[in-house]
Design an enzyme around this catalytic site. Sequence first.
Site, PDB file in Angstrom:
ATOM      1  CD  GLU A   1      20.902  42.550  32.166  1.00 62.43           C
ATOM      2  OE1 GLU A   1      20.585  42.696  33.019  1.00 62.43           O
ATOM      3  OE2 GLU A   1      21.791  41.768  31.406  1.00 62.43           O
TER       4      GLU A   1
ATOM      5  CB  SER B   1      21.017  33.365  40.730  1.00 59.75           C
ATOM      6  OG  SER B   1      20.790  34.791  41.122  1.00 59.75           O
TER       7      SER B   1
ATOM      8  CD  GLU C   1      25.203  35.744  40.485  1.00 57.02           C
ATOM      9  OE1 GLU C   1      24.684  35.114  39.638  1.00 57.02           O
ATOM     10  OE2 GLU C   1      25.309  37.650  38.984  1.00 57.02           O
TER      11      GLU C   1
ATOM     12  NE  ARG D   1      28.999  36.599  34.726  1.00 54.19           N
ATOM     13  CZ  ARG D   1      27.111  37.016  34.862  1.00 54.19           C
ATOM     14  NH1 ARG D   1      27.561  36.955  36.499  1.00 54.19           N
ATOM     15  NH2 ARG D   1      26.684  37.974  33.982  1.00 54.19           N
TER      16      ARG D   1
ATOM     17  NE  ARG E   1      18.158  36.690  31.108  1.00 57.44           N
ATOM     18  CZ  ARG E   1      18.913  36.421  32.598  1.00 57.44           C
ATOM     19  NH1 ARG E   1      19.705  37.072  33.161  1.00 57.44           N
ATOM     20  NH2 ARG E   1      18.561  35.367  32.944  1.00 57.44           N
TER      21      ARG E   1
ATOM     22  NE  ARG F   1      29.208  41.655  36.543  1.00 59.72           N
ATOM     23  CZ  ARG F   1      29.086  41.782  37.606  1.00 59.72           C
ATOM     24  NH1 ARG F   1      29.876  39.872  38.899  1.00 59.72           N
ATOM     25  NH2 ARG F   1      27.794  42.041  38.759  1.00 59.72           N
ATOM     26  CG  HIS F   2      26.252  42.147  31.732  1.00 58.98           C
ATOM     27  ND1 HIS F   2      26.968  42.582  33.171  1.00 58.98           N
ATOM     28  CD2 HIS F   2      25.556  42.005  32.593  1.00 58.98           C
ATOM     29  CE1 HIS F   2      26.997  42.490  34.115  1.00 58.98           C
ATOM     30  NE2 HIS F   2      25.284  42.214  34.199  1.00 58.98           N
TER      31      HIS F   2
END
Length: 543
Positions: A317, A469, A466, A517, A315, A323-324
Site C-alpha cells: 500500500e 480484524s 482498529e 500496532r 502490504r 499506522r501503516h
Amino acid sequence: MSSESEEQQLSKKAAKKEAAKLEKMRRRQEAAALASAASSLSVEEEDPYSSNYGDVTLPELKSCSKPDAGNWSMTISSMDWTRVGALTHELKEKEVLIRGRVHTTRPVSKNMAFVVVRETGFTVQCLVATHEAGVSRQMVKFVAALNRESIIDAIGMVSVPGNPIKGTTQQVEIHVRKLYCVNKAMPTLPINVEDAARSDAEIEAALQAGDKLPRVNQDTRLNFRVLDFRTPANQGIFRIQCQVGTIFRQFLLSEGFVEIHTPKLIAGSSEGGSAVFKLDYKGQPACLAQSPQLHKQMAICGDFGRVFEVGPVFRAEDSYTHRHLCEFTGLDVEMEIKKHYSEVMDIVDRLFVTMFDSLNEKCRKELEAVGKQYPFEPLKYKPKTLRLTFEEGIQMLKDAGVEVDPLGDLNTEAERKLGQLVLEKYDTEFYILHRYPLAVRPFYTMPCYDNALYSNSFDVFIRGEEIISGAQRVHVPEILAERAQACGIDVNTISTYIDSFRYGAPPHGGFGVGLERVVMLFCALGNIRKTSLYPRDPQRIAP
C-alpha cells in the site's frame, strides 16, 4: 495540494538536508580521528599502575582462554559480572565487575573524574580518583578522554552516597580501581543518545528558559537506528514488544493451539486487492503473502483444530500514515468453531485482557521509561471486553451528529469519534465491534444467517483505532469460489486453497493483529515507526 503530497515533498527536503549534514559530520569525524591519532603518539611518563587501565588488546577479545593473555584477561578471569540494573544498596562495600557504555564523562581535576556507565537503559555513576589504591593521574586522564558510547569494563567498590544521585537510575556509586576500554566509539557520533532520549516537554521547557536543546527528528532517528535503540524509551518499547509476543504464545499454547509457520511466497493474493508485492518465481508469477490467511485455514482443514502464527506480513500500500507499514509482524489465529463465531471473540477477549494485565504487572519499569519520554495515560479496559454490533456503533455516531454509510466501512475519523463516544459512555478504550457489512470484508468472510448484507465478522479497537480484524470463514467451496470471483480474485491462483474445503472442512474462524500496532496503541505512541525495529514504509527500505 493534498497532505500526502506535502508530506512527500517535506520528506524529500529532509532527506537532502540530512545528506548534507552527514557529509559535514563525516569530515568532522575524520579531522577528530586524525587529531586523536596524533595525540596518542605523545609519550606519557611511566605509570606503575598502567596495568589497571587501558585498551583491551584484540588477541584478548578473540575468546582467548589463557588467563595471562593480558591485563584485562587476568583481571576478569576470576570475577563474576554484575548487571548495572542490579546495583543496589544491598551491594554496599562489595567489589563488582560491570560492563557498559560510556554515557557521559566529567573531569573534575587531574586527580578525579566521573564516568556514568549505561547498560540496557540503566545507569550508574563511577568515581575514578587518585586517592583510591591503584589509581594514577594517567588513569584519570585516560578515563576523562573516553569517547561517549565506548564499551568499558570497570571494577570497583560499591558505595552509597549520603545524598541522592541525580541523572542516574541506580542510587549507588562505584569507586573504580580498574577500568578497561573494550571497544572505542567514534569521537563524534551522528546523534547523541542523551539528545535522542529527551522528551518534547524537556525541550520546550528549556526553550522557555532561553535554552535551545537539540531535537532529534524521526527520520534522523531511523537513519541511525542503532544509536536510537539505546535510549531508555526504546529499550522499554522493544522489551514490551517482546512481552506481547511471549504472552500471545503462552496464552494460546495453554488454550490448546498449535504454532505453525506458513510460506511467505505464494502464487496468488491472500487478501484480494492491489496491495501486493509481485515477483518472478522461477518464471512463474508470484507475490509476498499479505497474510497467512489461506494457509492457516488449510491447516484447520488438516485437523490441527486450533493454530496460530507469528510472522512477517507484506502490504504494498502507498500509505503515508502514522499506522501503516509495508512490512509488519502479524499475530494470526485460526480455530474450529463449535457453534457460534462468538467463540473467536471469546479468545480475543481473554487473550488481550491477559496481555494487558501482564504488561501492567511485568513491564512497570519499561512502561515508566517509555512514559518519561512519551507521556501517556494507562489504557482503560474492562475485565470483560465490551461488544457492540456494527449497527449499534453506527447509531451512536448518528446520535452524535456524524453521518456515515450504514453499509460502508468506518473511516479513520469515524473510528476515532466512535472510540471517544464509547469511552464516554462505557469508560473503556478497548472494545469489539461485530456484524460488519459483508461488502467491506474479504471474500472468505461468512455472511450472517439472518441478513446477507452483514457478516459474521468483527474488528477490535484500542484508543479509537482498529487493531484486530476477525471473522468466521466460508468453509463451503462453492460459496468460496463465488465470493472470490466477486472480489476480482483469479480462482485458478487459489485452487489448492478452495480444493482443501472439498475434502471436508469444519466451521472455523480467526483473526489477525499487527504486533507493532499493539505496542503503539497500548503506549499511545502516535507513530508505528516507533514500535517497528527497522520500519519499512513506501519511502524507507534501509537500514
